[in-house]
Design a protein around this motif. Structure first.
Motif, PDB file in Angstrom:
ATOM      1  N   ARG A 112      -7.135  10.808  -2.427  1.00 47.88           N
ATOM      2  CA  ARG A 112      -7.801  10.248  -1.243  1.00 47.88           C
ATOM      3  C   ARG A 112      -7.219   8.900  -0.841  1.00 47.88           C
ATOM      4  N   ARG A 113      -6.737   8.144  -1.832  1.00 52.92           N
ATOM      5  CA  ARG A 113      -6.196   6.819  -1.477  1.00 52.92           C
ATOM      6  C   ARG A 113      -4.957   6.964  -0.597  1.00 52.92           C
ATOM      7  N   ALA A 114      -4.084   7.899  -0.978  1.00 57.27           N
ATOM      8  CA  ALA A 114      -2.879   8.121  -0.164  1.00 57.27           C
ATOM      9  C   ALA A 114      -3.254   8.671   1.209  1.00 57.27           C
ATOM     10  N   MET A 115      -4.284   9.514   1.252  1.00 57.34           N
ATOM     11  CA  MET A 115      -4.722  10.069   2.539  1.00 57.34           C
ATOM     12  C   MET A 115      -5.243   8.954   3.445  1.00 57.34           C
ATOM     13  N   ILE A 116      -6.052   8.063   2.857  1.00 57.14           N
ATOM     14  CA  ILE A 116      -6.649   6.977   3.653  1.00 57.14           C
ATOM     15  C   ILE A 116      -5.560   6.010   4.131  1.00 57.14           C
ATOM     16  N   ALA A 117      -4.636   5.693   3.227  1.00 58.63           N
ATOM     17  CA  ALA A 117      -3.632   4.668   3.556  1.00 58.63           C
ATOM     18  C   ALA A 117      -2.825   5.029   4.795  1.00 58.63           C
ATOM     19  N   LYS A 118      -2.585   6.336   5.012  1.00 58.25           N
ATOM     20  CA  LYS A 118      -1.788   6.723   6.191  1.00 58.25           C
ATOM     21  C   LYS A 118      -2.619   7.441   7.249  1.00 58.25           C
ATOM     22  N   GLY A 119      -3.927   7.489   7.051  1.00 57.93           N
ATOM     23  CA  GLY A 119      -4.783   8.169   8.047  1.00 57.93           C
ATOM     24  C   GLY A 119      -4.438   9.637   8.182  1.00 57.93           C
TER      25      GLY A 119
END
Ligand SMILES: NC(=O)c1ccc[n+]([C@@H]2O[C@H](COP(=O)([O-])OP(=O)(O)OC[C@H]3O[C@@H](n4cnc5c(N)ncnc54)[C@H](OP(=O)(O)O)[C@@H]3O)[C@@H](O)[C@H]2O)c1
Length: 317
Positions: free
Chosen positions: A243-250
């Motif tokens: 989820r962190r990678a998903m959030i970081a790039k929207g």
């Protein structure tokens, strides 16, 4: 188990139904998954099989105005797998709303191989994601019938299709089919090569029927606000996104079904227009890998499960 059953001839079509003499059947992974109990719905035998085909109208029910006896039609999955309607048959009743006139110039096998793959690809890439010229589009399991259509749809809008396969023997044919690059490997091997191809732009979309660890591996390859479409579950593994990678790039993650196109008449009409336009231009072609007689449906399923195919498997009546 697949078993052929002799049935008395079909009853006359009810209102909004059409009786079709089936000439060819498009074999879909959904048929194999349903038969083996791995589909979205479970079979309750005895039940029919098959959601795609082509044939000739024998009779129409009350209220059907778009079709007449003798007309060539394609059968689309506007009904549930294993329910009241099924295409693995010599003739069958189908809802009129699930039929489209066969495009001129296509034989029955091509007609049975066209719509599921082309509309599934169009719906995600064009209608929902608005893929644009210069966008990188990852097409995983690209040798599937949907994958090959997605390569052509991406090319048709000027995007850059990157294909994946686990089988090095398929690389040359995927390049010939229009892939700009082909990445070979499983979840552990694809992320680096994909990012080397896209550079910092990353993938605008990933169109993925594998899921599991393969889909997880795509997250670092996505560009800003990229979209991951999960439209199948070939891997059968759980899928756990970072989820962190998903959030970081929207990054957006979305499930996707052809039903999203078929259930909306205006959307289906746009998709039909795109497919017919590109069929005529020669930029979209139904790709048949191999045909089997209907009586050899079990062999066709075994062949699909071997994953040796490159394109559509078709049954002929
Ligand atoms: N959501 C929808 O509306 C929709 C509509 C149509 C199809 N689909 C889905 O789209 C997928 C393709 O369908 P199709 O009928 O075109 O399939 P297909 O012709 O059977 O092709 C499947 C290909 O996927 C690859 N593959 C199989 N198992 C795999 C695994 N465990 N890991 C990675 N790759 C694997 C193989 O290619 P390589 O051996 O070359 O890797 C194989 O040739 C299926 O999952 C199907 O359910 C979904």
């Amino acid at each position: 188990m697949l078993e052929f059953v002799d049935r008395p001839d079909c009853p006359p079509p009810a209102a909004q139904e059409v009786l079709v003499d089936v000439r060819a059947i498009g074999v879909n992974r959904a048929d194999v998954a349903f038969r083996s109990g791995h589909y979205l719905v479970q079979p309750s035998p005895p039940c029919g099989l098959g959601i795609e085909g082509a044939g000739v109208v024998r009779a129409v029910g009350a209220g059907v105005t778009r079709f007449t006896a003798g007309q060539r039609v394609c059968i689309l999955p506007g009904f549930l797998q294993g329910g009241a309607y099924a295409t693995y048959a010599t003739a069958g009743l189908f809802p009129a709303a699930s039929l489209i006139e066969t495009p001129g110039g296509l034989d029955d096998r091509q007609a049975a191989a066209l719509w599921v793959s082309a509309l599934t690809a169009w719906g995600a890439l064009v209608e929902l994601a608005r893929l644009a010229p210069g966008d990188f589009a990852l097409i995983s399991a690209a040798s599937s019938s949907v994958g090959l259509a997605a390569i052509e749809v991406a090319r048709a809008v000027g995007a850059i299709p990157i294909a994946t396969t686990r089988n090095p023997a398929k690389v040359a044919e995927l390049l010939a089919a229009g892939a700009t690059e082909v990445v070979v490997g499983d979840h552990s091997a694809v992320a680096g090569p994909i990012s080397d191809i896209t550079g910092p732009a990353g993938l605008r979309i990933a169109f993925d029927p594998i899921a599991g660890r393969f889909a997880e591996a795509l997250v670092p390859c996505m560009g800003e606000e990229g979209i991951i479409f999960i439209y199948g579950g070939l891997s059968d593994e759980p899928t756990r996104f970072d989820r962190r990678a998903m959030i970081a790039k929207g990054i957006s993650l979305t499930g996707y079904m052809l039903g999203q196109v078929l259930r909306r008449p205006e959307r289906l009409e746009r998709g039909r227009g795109f497919v017919l336009d590109h069929l005529e231009k020669g930029t979209l072609t139904p790709r048949i890998d191999r045909s089997f007689p209907l009586a050899s449906a079990a062999e066709a399923h075994r062949y699909m499960e071997s994953n040796a195919q490159l394109g559509k498997i078709v049954l002929t009546v």
